[in-house]
Design a protein around this motif. Structure first.
Motif, PDB file in Angstrom:
ATOM      1  N   GLN A   1      42.314  40.568  45.224  1.00 44.10           N
ATOM      2  CA  GLN A   1      41.566  39.990  46.353  1.00 44.10           C
ATOM      3  C   GLN A   1      40.173  40.608  46.519  1.00 44.10           C
ATOM      4  O   GLN A   1      39.436  40.210  47.442  1.00 44.10           O
ATOM      5  N   THR A   2      39.794  41.538  45.636  1.00 46.05           N
ATOM      6  CA  THR A   2      38.494  42.210  45.784  1.00 46.05           C
ATOM      7  C   THR A   2      37.343  41.210  45.712  1.00 46.05           C
ATOM      8  O   THR A   2      37.271  40.387  44.799  1.00 46.05           O
ATOM      9  N   LYS A   3      36.432  41.305  46.687  1.00 44.48           N
ATOM     10  CA  LYS A   3      35.268  40.411  46.706  1.00 44.48           C
ATOM     11  C   LYS A   3      34.066  41.115  46.084  1.00 44.48           C
ATOM     12  O   LYS A   3      34.025  42.354  46.057  1.00 44.48           O
ATOM     13  N   PRO A   4      33.055  40.351  45.650  1.00 44.17           N
ATOM     14  CA  PRO A   4      31.866  40.987  45.055  1.00 44.17           C
ATOM     15  C   PRO A   4      31.240  42.045  45.966  1.00 44.17           C
ATOM     16  O   PRO A   4      30.749  43.066  45.475  1.00 44.17           O
ATOM     17  N   THR A   5      31.281  41.815  47.282  1.00 48.25           N
ATOM     18  CA  THR A   5      30.666  42.778  48.206  1.00 48.25           C
ATOM     19  C   THR A   5      31.359  44.141  48.156  1.00 48.25           C
ATOM     20  O   THR A   5      30.789  45.134  48.605  1.00 48.25           O
ATOM     21  N   GLU A   6      32.574  44.165  47.628  1.00 48.34           N
ATOM     22  CA  GLU A   6      33.345  45.422  47.627  1.00 48.34           C
ATOM     23  C   GLU A   6      33.288  46.144  46.282  1.00 48.34           C
ATOM     24  O   GLU A   6      33.813  47.250  46.153  1.00 48.34           O
ATOM     25  N   VAL A   7      32.662  45.530  45.286  1.00 46.36           N
ATOM     26  CA  VAL A   7      32.735  46.086  43.930  1.00 46.36           C
ATOM     27  C   VAL A   7      31.892  47.357  43.776  1.00 46.36           C
ATOM     28  O   VAL A   7      32.245  48.263  43.006  1.00 46.36           O
ATOM     29  N   HIS A   8      30.803  47.458  44.540  1.00 43.96           N
ATOM     30  CA  HIS A   8      29.943  48.640  44.403  1.00 43.96           C
ATOM     31  C   HIS A   8      30.731  49.928  44.615  1.00 43.96           C
ATOM     32  O   HIS A   8      30.503  50.928  43.922  1.00 43.96           O
ATOM     33  N   ARG A   9      31.671  49.868  45.561  1.00 47.84           N
ATOM     34  CA  ARG A   9      32.518  51.034  45.869  1.00 47.84           C
ATOM     35  C   ARG A   9      33.195  51.581  44.604  1.00 47.84           C
ATOM     36  O   ARG A   9      33.340  52.779  44.431  1.00 47.84           O
ATOM     37  N   SER A  10      33.614  50.686  43.730  1.00 41.72           N
ATOM     38  CA  SER A  10      34.287  51.112  42.488  1.00 41.72           C
ATOM     39  C   SER A  10      33.279  51.446  41.399  1.00 41.72           C
ATOM     40  O   SER A  10      33.440  52.430  40.668  1.00 41.72           O
ATOM     41  N   LEU A  11      32.228  50.636  41.284  1.00 43.89           N
ATOM     42  CA  LEU A  11      31.269  50.868  40.192  1.00 43.89           C
ATOM     43  C   LEU A  11      30.512  52.180  40.353  1.00 43.89           C
ATOM     44  O   LEU A  11      30.132  52.817  39.372  1.00 43.89           O
ATOM     45  N   LYS A  12      30.290  52.587  41.598  1.00 40.34           N
ATOM     46  CA  LYS A  12      29.486  53.806  41.801  1.00 40.34           C
ATOM     47  C   LYS A  12      30.222  55.066  41.333  1.00 40.34           C
ATOM     48  O   LYS A  12      29.611  56.120  41.189  1.00 40.34           O
TER      49      LYS A  12
ATOM     50  N   ARG B   1      37.783  44.604  35.342  1.00 34.33           N
ATOM     51  CA  ARG B   1      39.088  44.055  34.935  1.00 34.33           C
ATOM     52  C   ARG B   1      40.236  44.650  35.742  1.00 34.33           C
ATOM     53  O   ARG B   1      41.314  44.066  35.795  1.00 34.33           O
ATOM     54  N   SER B   2      40.017  45.820  36.326  1.00 33.17           N
ATOM     55  CA  SER B   2      41.146  46.516  36.968  1.00 33.17           C
ATOM     56  C   SER B   2      41.099  46.452  38.495  1.00 33.17           C
ATOM     57  O   SER B   2      41.876  47.129  39.159  1.00 33.17           O
ATOM     58  N   LEU B   3      40.228  45.622  39.044  1.00 29.56           N
ATOM     59  CA  LEU B   3      40.134  45.526  40.514  1.00 29.56           C
ATOM     60  C   LEU B   3      41.358  44.796  41.074  1.00 29.56           C
ATOM     61  O   LEU B   3      41.974  43.976  40.389  1.00 29.56           O
ATOM     62  N   GLU B   4      41.664  45.092  42.334  1.00 31.57           N
ATOM     63  CA  GLU B   4      42.721  44.344  43.025  1.00 31.57           C
ATOM     64  C   GLU B   4      42.326  42.867  43.045  1.00 31.57           C
ATOM     65  O   GLU B   4      41.129  42.534  43.140  1.00 31.57           O
TER      66      GLU B   4
ATOM     67  N   TRP C   1      33.664  34.478  43.117  1.00 33.33           N
ATOM     68  CA  TRP C   1      34.506  35.297  42.236  1.00 33.33           C
ATOM     69  C   TRP C   1      35.282  36.339  43.038  1.00 33.33           C
ATOM     70  O   TRP C   1      34.779  36.877  44.028  1.00 33.33           O
ATOM     71  N   THR C   2      36.504  36.607  42.600  1.00 27.50           N
ATOM     72  CA  THR C   2      37.262  37.755  43.136  1.00 27.50           C
ATOM     73  C   THR C   2      37.881  38.505  41.956  1.00 27.50           C
ATOM     74  O   THR C   2      37.866  37.995  40.811  1.00 27.50           O
ATOM     75  N   GLY C   3      38.464  39.639  42.225  1.00 23.35           N
ATOM     76  CA  GLY C   3      39.094  40.434  41.167  1.00 23.35           C
ATOM     77  C   GLY C   3      40.110  39.631  40.363  1.00 23.35           C
ATOM     78  O   GLY C   3      40.303  39.873  39.170  1.00 23.35           O
ATOM     79  N   ALA C   4      40.757  38.646  41.013  1.00 22.19           N
ATOM     80  CA  ALA C   4      41.776  37.842  40.328  1.00 22.19           C
ATOM     81  C   ALA C   4      41.177  37.039  39.172  1.00 22.19           C
ATOM     82  O   ALA C   4      41.871  36.714  38.205  1.00 22.19           O
TER      83      ALA C   4
ATOM     84  N   ARG D   1      29.033  53.203  26.521  1.00 17.64           N
ATOM     85  CA  ARG D   1      30.063  53.832  27.368  1.00 17.64           C
ATOM     86  C   ARG D   1      29.966  53.308  28.804  1.00 17.64           C
ATOM     87  O   ARG D   1      30.987  52.937  29.411  1.00 17.64           O
ATOM     88  N   ILE D   2      28.761  53.246  29.320  1.00 17.00           N
ATOM     89  CA  ILE D   2      28.599  52.812  30.724  1.00 17.00           C
ATOM     90  C   ILE D   2      28.988  51.341  30.871  1.00 17.00           C
ATOM     91  O   ILE D   2      29.719  50.970  31.796  1.00 17.00           O
ATOM     92  N   PHE D   3      28.546  50.491  29.945  1.00 17.10           N
ATOM     93  CA  PHE D   3      28.863  49.058  30.100  1.00 17.10           C
ATOM     94  C   PHE D   3      30.367  48.819  29.920  1.00 17.10           C
ATOM     95  O   PHE D   3      30.966  48.020  30.642  1.00 17.10           O
ATOM     96  N   ASN D   4      30.984  49.534  28.975  1.00 20.02           N
ATOM     97  CA  ASN D   4      32.452  49.419  28.831  1.00 20.02           C
ATOM     98  C   ASN D   4      33.154  49.850  30.116  1.00 20.02           C
ATOM     99  O   ASN D   4      34.128  49.221  30.541  1.00 20.02           O
ATOM    100  N   ALA D   5      32.652  50.911  30.747  1.00 15.32           N
ATOM    101  CA  ALA D   5      33.273  51.392  32.001  1.00 15.32           C
ATOM    102  C   ALA D   5      33.101  50.348  33.103  1.00 15.32           C
ATOM    103  O   ALA D   5      34.009  50.142  33.920  1.00 15.32           O
ATOM    104  N   ILE D   6      31.951  49.669  33.131  1.00 13.93           N
ATOM    105  CA  ILE D   6      31.730  48.602  34.125  1.00 13.93           C
ATOM    106  C   ILE D   6      32.741  47.475  33.892  1.00 13.93           C
ATOM    107  O   ILE D   6      33.394  46.996  34.826  1.00 13.93           O
ATOM    108  N   LEU D   7      32.897  47.082  32.631  1.00  9.93           N
ATOM    109  CA  LEU D   7      33.836  45.996  32.320  1.00  9.93           C
ATOM    110  C   LEU D   7      35.273  46.405  32.652  1.00  9.93           C
ATOM    111  O   LEU D   7      36.031  45.619  33.241  1.00  9.93           O
ATOM    112  N   ASP D   8      35.642  47.630  32.283  1.00  7.90           N
ATOM    113  CA  ASP D   8      37.008  48.112  32.590  1.00  7.90           C
ATOM    114  C   ASP D   8      37.246  48.086  34.091  1.00  7.90           C
ATOM    115  O   ASP D   8      38.325  47.712  34.554  1.00  7.90           O
ATOM    116  N   THR D   9      36.241  48.515  34.846  1.00  5.91           N
ATOM    117  CA  THR D   9      36.366  48.526  36.311  1.00  5.91           C
ATOM    118  C   THR D   9      36.550  47.108  36.832  1.00  5.91           C
ATOM    119  O   THR D   9      37.429  46.846  37.670  1.00  5.91           O
TER     120      THR D   9
END
Ligand code: ZN
Length: 314
Positions: free
Chosen positions: A221-232, A216-219, A291-294, A206-214
């Motif tokens: 232009q999202t940069k790796p430095t900004e991903v923690h905000r969503s993953l947390k 895949r659904s980022l904006e 890498w970016t969300g795109a 469940r957790i790994f699927n949620a990480i992958l879904d997150t």
């Protein structure tokens, strides 16, 4: 230089034998806390014979020093190691041999099991094993920089390698750190092959699927430095900013988070010492640095690593 010289006792102690022993014991919490405070820099400063500079004193005050008794206890728990000298060709040989012993399903089972168990050492086998999918078996090749290999940026001889420092990263961060040379990779793989198999639970999936879904659904232009905000925001995914970063770096090395131009190690070996950076300020690992969300999640790499689990949404 012989490709496979006999191993000294010190190397065996720090790196394990090439036929590792399977261990399945919980890590002692006191020892783990002690390990998290270990720093080879602190130890070096504490051993220095000159009066400490102000910055050295500040470092010691902030980080503390591991006493001889504490270090002996960590060694007894299998978490600390005396520094060793290791030759480039021996390190590459050990990488190749350990990679043969690692089974992909063992690596991915443990990687997944890290999410609900909180055992970051379980997670830490993926990136070094992924690097071995493309790292060539090679002898030391002199580069224009003295003592560095042109293929992998490893030293000709790594003197005084402090595997305890590397073990701090395994247990506290969950992946390989700044150095990604054969000396380091062989230590990670040696430790990995000693870990007993764990079956991932429904919660891990469940957790790994949620990480992958997150991811895949980022904006776009999202940069790796900004991903923690969503993953947390993911329920049950407990990761500090740094742990989140090294997870993304590991997924990049595994080719799951790569770009059209900048590929992970599943298909392309890039000399880690010469890998490009997105900017001179960035110290993120290659290739997730670009890498970016795109770019999204690379389906082929995801299927290579996790296609055997029907629970995981590819
Ligand atoms: Zn090399």
């Amino acid at each position: 230089m012989a490709l496979n010289p006999p191993l000294g006792e010190d190397v065996v102690q720090a790196c394990g034998t090439l036929k590792g022993t399977i261990v399945n014991k919980p890590v002692d919490k006191t020892a783990l806390k002690l390990l998290s405070k270990y720093s080879s820099l602190s130890q070096a400063i504490a051993r220095s014979e000159h009066p400490l500079e102000a910055y050295e004193q500040r470092w010691i005050d902030a980080r503390g020093v591991t006493s001889d008794e504490q270090f002996a206890y960590l060694k007894q728990q299998g978490l600390a190691f005396d520094p060793v000298d290791i030759e480039h060709d021996e390190a590459v040989h050990r990488c190749v041999e350990y990679a043969k012993q690692c089974q992909k399903s063992h690596v991915t089972d443990l990687f997944l099991s890290s999410f609900s168990s909180g055992r970051l050492d379980y997670r830490s086998g993926l990136a070094p094993f992924a690097m071995m999918q493309s790292m060539p078996d090679h002898g030391f090749t002199q580069s224009s920089a003295p003592r560095f290999c042109a293929v992998c940026s490893g030293y000709d001889i790594y003197s005084g390698m402090d595997a305890t420092d590397l073990n701090v990263d395994r247990h506290s961060a969950g992946s390989i750190g700044l150095l990604k040379t054969p000396e380091v990779i062989q230590f990670y793989l040696a430790q990995h092959v000693q870990l007993a198999r764990q079956a991932p639970t429904a919660e891990d999936f469940r957790i790994f699927n949620a990480i992958l879904d997150t991811l895949r659904s980022l904006e776009a232009q999202t940069k790796p430095t900004e991903v923690h905000r969503s993953l947390k925001k993911i329920d049950g995914f407990k990761a500090s900013v740094h742990q989140c970063r090294v997870l993304l770096e590991a997924l990049g090395i595994a080719g799951i988070l790569e770009t059209e131009k900048h590929k992970g190690y599943l298909t392309h070996y890039t000399n880690p010492g010469l890998a490009p950076s997105k900017s001179h300020k960035s110290d993120w690992a290659y290739p997730v640095d670009f890498w970016t969300g795109a770019d999204g999640v690379n389906k082929e790499a995801l299927a290579f690593w996790f296609g055997a689990y029907p629970e995981i949404r590819l």
